[in-house]
Design a protein around this motif. Structure first.
Motif, PDB file in Angstrom:
ATOM      1  N   LEU A  41       9.875  -2.588  13.023  1.00 43.37           N
ATOM      2  CA  LEU A  41       9.464  -1.657  11.981  1.00 43.37           C
ATOM      3  C   LEU A  41      10.007  -2.131  10.641  1.00 43.37           C
ATOM      4  O   LEU A  41      11.190  -2.460  10.526  1.00 43.37           O
ATOM      5  N   TYR A  42       9.132  -2.159   9.657  1.00 48.40           N
ATOM      6  CA  TYR A  42       9.491  -2.631   8.323  1.00 48.40           C
ATOM      7  C   TYR A  42       9.032  -1.601   7.300  1.00 48.40           C
ATOM      8  O   TYR A  42       7.925  -1.087   7.386  1.00 48.40           O
ATOM      9  N   ALA A  43       9.884  -1.346   6.300  1.00 47.29           N
ATOM     10  CA  ALA A  43       9.542  -0.435   5.209  1.00 47.29           C
ATOM     11  C   ALA A  43       9.263  -1.252   3.960  1.00 47.29           C
ATOM     12  O   ALA A  43       9.860  -2.312   3.744  1.00 47.29           O
ATOM     13  N   GLY A  44       8.338  -0.754   3.138  1.00 43.00           N
ATOM     14  CA  GLY A  44       8.058  -1.460   1.900  1.00 43.00           C
ATOM     15  C   GLY A  44       7.021  -0.759   1.054  1.00 43.00           C
ATOM     16  O   GLY A  44       6.623   0.370   1.329  1.00 43.00           O
ATOM     17  N   ARG A  45       6.585  -1.482   0.010  1.00 46.63           N
ATOM     18  CA  ARG A  45       5.595  -0.964  -0.937  1.00 46.63           C
ATOM     19  C   ARG A  45       4.260  -1.631  -0.687  1.00 46.63           C
ATOM     20  O   ARG A  45       4.163  -2.860  -0.691  1.00 46.63           O
ATOM     21  N   LEU A  46       3.244  -0.796  -0.517  1.00 48.75           N
ATOM     22  CA  LEU A  46       1.894  -1.285  -0.254  1.00 48.75           C
ATOM     23  C   LEU A  46       1.190  -1.665  -1.547  1.00 48.75           C
ATOM     24  O   LEU A  46       1.205  -0.917  -2.525  1.00 48.75           O
ATOM     25  N   ASP A  47       0.575  -2.828  -1.546  1.00 44.35           N
ATOM     26  CA  ASP A  47      -0.342  -3.237  -2.608  1.00 44.35           C
ATOM     27  C   ASP A  47      -1.730  -3.201  -1.977  1.00 44.35           C
ATOM     28  O   ASP A  47      -2.135  -4.150  -1.299  1.00 44.35           O
ATOM     29  N   PRO A  48      -2.462  -2.092  -2.161  1.00 42.23           N
ATOM     30  CA  PRO A  48      -3.744  -1.941  -1.466  1.00 42.23           C
ATOM     31  C   PRO A  48      -4.794  -2.962  -1.910  1.00 42.23           C
ATOM     32  O   PRO A  48      -5.673  -3.316  -1.137  1.00 42.23           O
ATOM     33  N   ASP A  49      -4.693  -3.461  -3.137  1.00 42.27           N
ATOM     34  CA  ASP A  49      -5.652  -4.457  -3.602  1.00 42.27           C
ATOM     35  C   ASP A  49      -5.491  -5.786  -2.869  1.00 42.27           C
ATOM     36  O   ASP A  49      -6.479  -6.457  -2.580  1.00 42.27           O
ATOM     37  N   ARG A  50      -4.248  -6.153  -2.587  1.00 45.02           N
ATOM     38  CA  ARG A  50      -3.976  -7.409  -1.873  1.00 45.02           C
ATOM     39  C   ARG A  50      -3.940  -7.211  -0.359  1.00 45.02           C
ATOM     40  O   ARG A  50      -3.971  -8.185   0.387  1.00 45.02           O
ATOM     41  N   GLY A  51      -3.805  -5.952   0.082  1.00 43.84           N
ATOM     42  CA  GLY A  51      -3.685  -5.700   1.520  1.00 43.84           C
ATOM     43  C   GLY A  51      -2.374  -6.235   2.064  1.00 43.84           C
ATOM     44  O   GLY A  51      -2.327  -6.765   3.174  1.00 43.84           O
ATOM     45  N   SER A  52      -1.310  -6.097   1.262  1.00 41.81           N
ATOM     46  CA  SER A  52      -0.015  -6.591   1.717  1.00 41.81           C
ATOM     47  C   SER A  52       1.081  -5.585   1.372  1.00 41.81           C
ATOM     48  O   SER A  52       0.912  -4.729   0.508  1.00 41.81           O
ATOM     49  N   VAL A  53       2.199  -5.734   2.062  1.00 47.83           N
ATOM     50  CA  VAL A  53       3.353  -4.870   1.852  1.00 47.83           C
ATOM     51  C   VAL A  53       4.532  -5.753   1.463  1.00 47.83           C
ATOM     52  O   VAL A  53       4.888  -6.691   2.190  1.00 47.83           O
ATOM     53  N   ALA A  54       5.128  -5.473   0.288  1.00 45.05           N
ATOM     54  CA  ALA A  54       6.369  -6.118  -0.127  1.00 45.05           C
ATOM     55  C   ALA A  54       7.492  -5.398   0.602  1.00 45.05           C
ATOM     56  O   ALA A  54       7.732  -4.213   0.364  1.00 45.05           O
ATOM     57  N   LEU A  55       8.165  -6.087   1.495  1.00 45.96           N
ATOM     58  CA  LEU A  55       9.161  -5.467   2.366  1.00 45.96           C
ATOM     59  C   LEU A  55      10.485  -5.254   1.644  1.00 45.96           C
ATOM     60  O   LEU A  55      10.916  -6.096   0.848  1.00 45.96           O
ATOM     61  N   ASP A  56      11.129  -4.132   1.935  1.00 45.25           N
ATOM     62  CA  ASP A  56      12.412  -3.795   1.320  1.00 45.25           C
ATOM     63  C   ASP A  56      13.468  -4.865   1.577  1.00 45.25           C
ATOM     64  O   ASP A  56      14.289  -5.146   0.725  1.00 45.25           O
ATOM     65  N   GLY A  57      13.435  -5.470   2.731  1.00 42.64           N
ATOM     66  CA  GLY A  57      14.429  -6.480   3.087  1.00 42.64           C
ATOM     67  C   GLY A  57      14.052  -7.884   2.671  1.00 42.64           C
ATOM     68  O   GLY A  57      14.708  -8.848   3.062  1.00 42.64           O
ATOM     69  N   GLY A  58      12.983  -8.019   1.899  1.00 49.79           N
ATOM     70  CA  GLY A  58      12.512  -9.330   1.479  1.00 49.79           C
ATOM     71  C   GLY A  58      11.309  -9.771   2.288  1.00 49.79           C
ATOM     72  O   GLY A  58      11.111  -9.338   3.413  1.00 49.79           O
ATOM     73  N   GLY A  59      10.503 -10.604   1.699  1.00 45.18           N
ATOM     74  CA  GLY A  59       9.291 -11.075   2.347  1.00 45.18           C
ATOM     75  C   GLY A  59       8.166 -10.079   2.183  1.00 45.18           C
ATOM     76  O   GLY A  59       8.321  -9.018   1.566  1.00 45.18           O
ATOM     77  N   ASP A  60       7.019 -10.428   2.719  1.00 47.43           N
ATOM     78  CA  ASP A  60       5.884  -9.514   2.698  1.00 47.43           C
ATOM     79  C   ASP A  60       5.029  -9.758   3.925  1.00 47.43           C
ATOM     80  O   ASP A  60       5.132 -10.800   4.564  1.00 47.43           O
ATOM     81  N   LEU A  61       4.213  -8.766   4.245  1.00 45.63           N
ATOM     82  CA  LEU A  61       3.307  -8.854   5.385  1.00 45.63           C
ATOM     83  C   LEU A  61       1.914  -8.466   4.951  1.00 45.63           C
ATOM     84  O   LEU A  61       1.733  -7.456   4.257  1.00 45.63           O
ATOM     85  N   ALA A  62       0.932  -9.268   5.342  1.00 42.09           N
ATOM     86  CA  ALA A  62      -0.462  -8.880   5.191  1.00 42.09           C
ATOM     87  C   ALA A  62      -0.738  -7.832   6.251  1.00 42.09           C
ATOM     88  O   ALA A  62      -0.354  -7.995   7.412  1.00 42.09           O
ATOM     89  N   VAL A  63      -1.379  -6.742   5.843  1.00 42.72           N
ATOM     90  CA  VAL A  63      -1.614  -5.620   6.755  1.00 42.72           C
ATOM     91  C   VAL A  63      -3.054  -5.158   6.650  1.00 42.72           C
ATOM     92  O   VAL A  63      -3.773  -5.512   5.719  1.00 42.72           O
ATOM     93  N   THR A  64      -3.453  -4.366   7.614  1.00 41.59           N
ATOM     94  CA  THR A  64      -4.737  -3.680   7.573  1.00 41.59           C
ATOM     95  C   THR A  64      -4.406  -2.190   7.494  1.00 41.59           C
ATOM     96  O   THR A  64      -4.271  -1.529   8.515  1.00 41.59           O
ATOM     97  N   PRO A  65      -4.209  -1.664   6.249  1.00 48.42           N
ATOM     98  CA  PRO A  65      -3.746  -0.278   6.120  1.00 48.42           C
ATOM     99  C   PRO A  65      -4.840   0.733   6.463  1.00 48.42           C
ATOM    100  O   PRO A  65      -6.017   0.493   6.218  1.00 48.42           O
ATOM    101  N   THR A  66      -4.417   1.858   7.011  1.00 50.09           N
ATOM    102  CA  THR A  66      -5.335   2.966   7.249  1.00 50.09           C
ATOM    103  C   THR A  66      -5.667   3.607   5.912  1.00 50.09           C
ATOM    104  O   THR A  66      -4.996   3.372   4.903  1.00 50.09           O
ATOM    105  N   ALA A  67      -6.680   4.453   5.887  1.00 50.68           N
ATOM    106  CA  ALA A  67      -7.043   5.179   4.666  1.00 50.68           C
ATOM    107  C   ALA A  67      -5.872   6.032   4.201  1.00 50.68           C
ATOM    108  O   ALA A  67      -5.596   6.129   3.008  1.00 50.68           O
ATOM    109  N   GLU A  68      -5.152   6.622   5.141  1.00 50.60           N
ATOM    110  CA  GLU A  68      -3.986   7.438   4.812  1.00 50.60           C
ATOM    111  C   GLU A  68      -2.908   6.591   4.135  1.00 50.60           C
ATOM    112  O   GLU A  68      -2.281   7.010   3.177  1.00 50.60           O
ATOM    113  N   ALA A  69      -2.697   5.361   4.617  1.00 44.04           N
ATOM    114  CA  ALA A  69      -1.690   4.476   4.028  1.00 44.04           C
ATOM    115  C   ALA A  69      -2.104   4.015   2.639  1.00 44.04           C
ATOM    116  O   ALA A  69      -1.266   3.863   1.754  1.00 44.04           O
TER     117      ALA A  69
END
Length: 169
Positions: A41-69
């Motif tokens: 489990l990773y927490a971070g800030r979603l950039d919906p335009d890029r479809g990625s999350v900048a992780l609080d602990g460093g790094g980022d993950l490309a994600v497929t966010p739900t409409a709610e996210a």
């Protein structure tokens, strides 16, 4: 989890999550709950335009966010250990969007699989077969590359109560 209708998870003397076993397992609220149900489990800030999350602990993950996210700035990203692949060299020419380096901290035999604890940005628990461990020669201290498809991530909004619990801990 198999025999109950509802779960109540207490962490540090506080209730951090409650709900049906399926809802808790699908969307853990804290890293502690995620480890109980066997997820990264990773927490971070979603950039919906890029479809990625900048992780609080460093790094980022490309994600497929739900409409709610997509409507939330802060998200949690769940990633199953079995959805992550271990490589001994950096994978190239592949469809995976998430590729990152790490170092194996430990290996633990869990009946039919081996759980590999990898320190990296982000760190991850990865499940592989005993045959993969032998074939790749995996061991503590070894540098490896991890990969995971964006479609294997589960990005969902982080609740205010989760943020408060994480800040207090």
């Amino acid at each position: 989890m198999v025999l109950c209708d509802r779960l109540l998870v207490i962490e540090g003397g506080r209730v951090v999550q409650q709900g049906t076993p399926a809802s808790v397992a699908r969307h853990p609220a804290t890293e502690y709950v995620a480890r109980l149900v066997g997820l990264n489990l990773y927490a971070g800030r979603l950039d919906p335009d890029r479809g990625s999350v900048a992780l609080d602990g460093g790094g980022d993950l490309a994600v497929t966010p739900t409409a709610e996210a997509r409507g939330s700035n802060r998200v949690l990203v769940g990633l199953r250990p079995s959805a992550i692949t271990v490589h001994t060299v950096r994978p190239e020419h592949a469809s995976v969007r998430n590729v990152w380096a790490g170092t194996i901290e430990s290996l633990e035999l869990l009946t039919d699989r081996v759980r590999v604890n990898v320190e990296g940005t982000p760190s991850a628990l990865v499940d592989v077969t005993p045959g993969a461990v032998a074939e790749l020669g995996l061991g503590p201290g070894q540098a490896v590359w991890l990969s995971a498809k964006a479609t294997e991530t589960d990005a969902y909004p982080e609740s205010a109560s989760t943020r408060h619990t994480a800040e207090v801990s």
